[in-house]
Design an enzyme around this catalytic site. Structure first.
Site, PDB file in Angstrom:
ATOM      1  N   SER A 185       0.856  -1.190   0.000  1.00 33.44           N
ATOM      2  CA  SER A 185       0.000   0.000   0.000  1.00 33.44           C
ATOM      3  C   SER A 185       0.891   1.238   0.000  1.00 33.44           C
ATOM      4  CB  SER A 185      -0.945  -0.028   1.205  1.00 33.44           C
ATOM      5  OG  SER A 185      -1.849   1.065   1.164  1.00 33.44           O
ATOM      6  N   ASP A 308      -4.196  -4.800   6.274  1.00 35.80           N
ATOM      7  CA  ASP A 308      -4.650  -5.650   5.178  1.00 35.80           C
ATOM      8  C   ASP A 308      -3.558  -6.652   4.843  1.00 35.80           C
ATOM      9  OD1 ASP A 308      -6.242  -6.630   3.117  1.00 35.80           O
ATOM     10  OD2 ASP A 308      -5.450  -5.202   1.652  1.00 35.80           O
TER      11      ASP A 308
END
Length: 368
Positions: A185, A308
């Site tokens: 990310s 995540d």
């Protein structure tokens, strides 16, 4: 002198007074953030920066006098360690400029909501902008702990860092993997360029990548990664077979998963609800791959906010697969890799410079 208790200080740079006002109001709704400067172009940002402490600059791309891409390297030279978030409208041109900015030292980017956008889009943008500013500002001040980057000197990032006492490593498997899955990310594009570039010419496995990015950006990411890796790299398509030596990037706004049909392994895309506020998300990809590949699945979790990938990595380890995480010193934000490292899911926690060597020695069984 700036202390960790002071509000995070932000400079907003955009040629539109309306947009500057919107960004300022969105950021200052959070009591931990203060917008200390608001200027209309890159030249004024360079003039203003030395006048007060700034943790994060939110930098527009298209501006008169001096645009964002021109200003970026000068801002970073003027204040080493400054965190810069590029802000742009969602066009292919601006996505390409944002990708170039990431390679030139920008920490992250945000896409502005369209003028006719719905309320939920504007609210999602405010949350994304605020979350990224806070995470990167904490990194700029040397905040420690999962979700933040430490302020250890650059030399430390070049050494093989031993895991800290609260990280327990798993015994590496002797199985040679059939596939590599990567989740990332914030800071991920830079890490991906480094990792795949270091593996250029030696990587023969198929690679599945879920990077938190919107559509258009993932198209450009795949193109840039293809150039960096020398591999066939493209956005995944629903139903396509997984082939060796190919890199598949989850397209923006679609979860990427894998299904088994006989002896074939196929990509499946879906628009199930976001997970961890993300679509694509890493967890659905790993959950689908774990039962299919078992001990022959190698996962790498790179820099990024949030957690995540942690639940997906639990499934990978339960199925016998292996997980490697980027270390805190070289992560822009140590949220995602920190979440898997501190859960004891990793066989290695390494600087980004050493992950390719680990894969080549321990996984690909080739010379480092």
């Amino acid at each position: 002198m700036t202390s960790s208790a002071d509000p995070y200080r932000v400079m907003v740079v955009d040629d539109s007074a309306v947009i500057r006002g919107l960004l300022t109001r969105a950021l200052e709704q959070d009591p931990t953030i203060e917008v200390v400067a608001s200027v209309p172009n890159g030249q004024m940002a360079l003039t203003q920066l030395p006048r007060q402490p700034v943790d994060v600059v939110v930098l527009d791309i298209e501006m008169p006098v001096m645009d964002g891409l021109t200003a970026l390297p000068q801002l970073l030279r003027l204040q080493p360690g400054l965190q810069v978030i590029m802000a742009s409208t969602l066009t292919r041109k601006n996505a390409d400029v944002s990708m170039r900015a990431l390679r030139a030292g920008a920490a992250d980017y945000v896409t502005k909501p369209s003028s006719g956008g719905e309320l939920h889009s504007a609210e999602a943008f405010k949350r994304e902008l605020t979350d990224k500013v806070k995470a990167l500002a904490s990194a700029a001040r040397g905040g420690g702990g999962a979700g933040q980057r430490s302020a250890r000197p650059a030399a430390a990032a070049q050494r093989a860092a031993a895991p800290s006492a609260d990280i327990t490593l798993r015994q590496p498997s002797s199985q040679i993997p059939d596939i590599l899955a990567i989740g990332s990310s914030t800071g991920g594009p830079q890490a991906l360029f480094k990792l795949l570039g270091d593996l250029k010419g030696v990587l023969r496995l198929p690679v599945l990548i879920t990077q938190h990015m919107p559509a258009t950006f993932t198209t450009l990411l795949a193109e840039h990664l293809g150039r960096a890796s020398g591999m066939d790299c493209h956005e995944a398509k629903d139903g396509e077979p997984i082939k060796a030596g190919t890199v598949y990037v989850a397209p923006g706004d679609w979860h990427m998963t894998v299904v088994a049909e006989g002896t074939s392994r196929l990509i499946r895309l879906n628009q199930d609800p976001p997970e961890n506020f993300c679509r694509p998300a890493v967890d659905p990809m790993l959950r689908s791959m774990a039962p299919i590949y078992g001990a022959r699945l190698q996962t790498v979790i790179l820099t990024g906010m949030g957690a995540d990938g942690a639940k997906g990595c639990e499934a990978v380890v339960a199925a016998g697969g292996q997980v490697v995480a980027q270390d805190e010193a070289t992560s822009v934000v140590w949220g995602m890799p920190g979440a898997v490292a501190t859960r004891g899911l990793c066989s290695a926690v390494l600087p980004i410079e050493e992950i390719s060597g680990y894969l080549r020695r321990k996984v690909l069984r080739s010379a480092a």
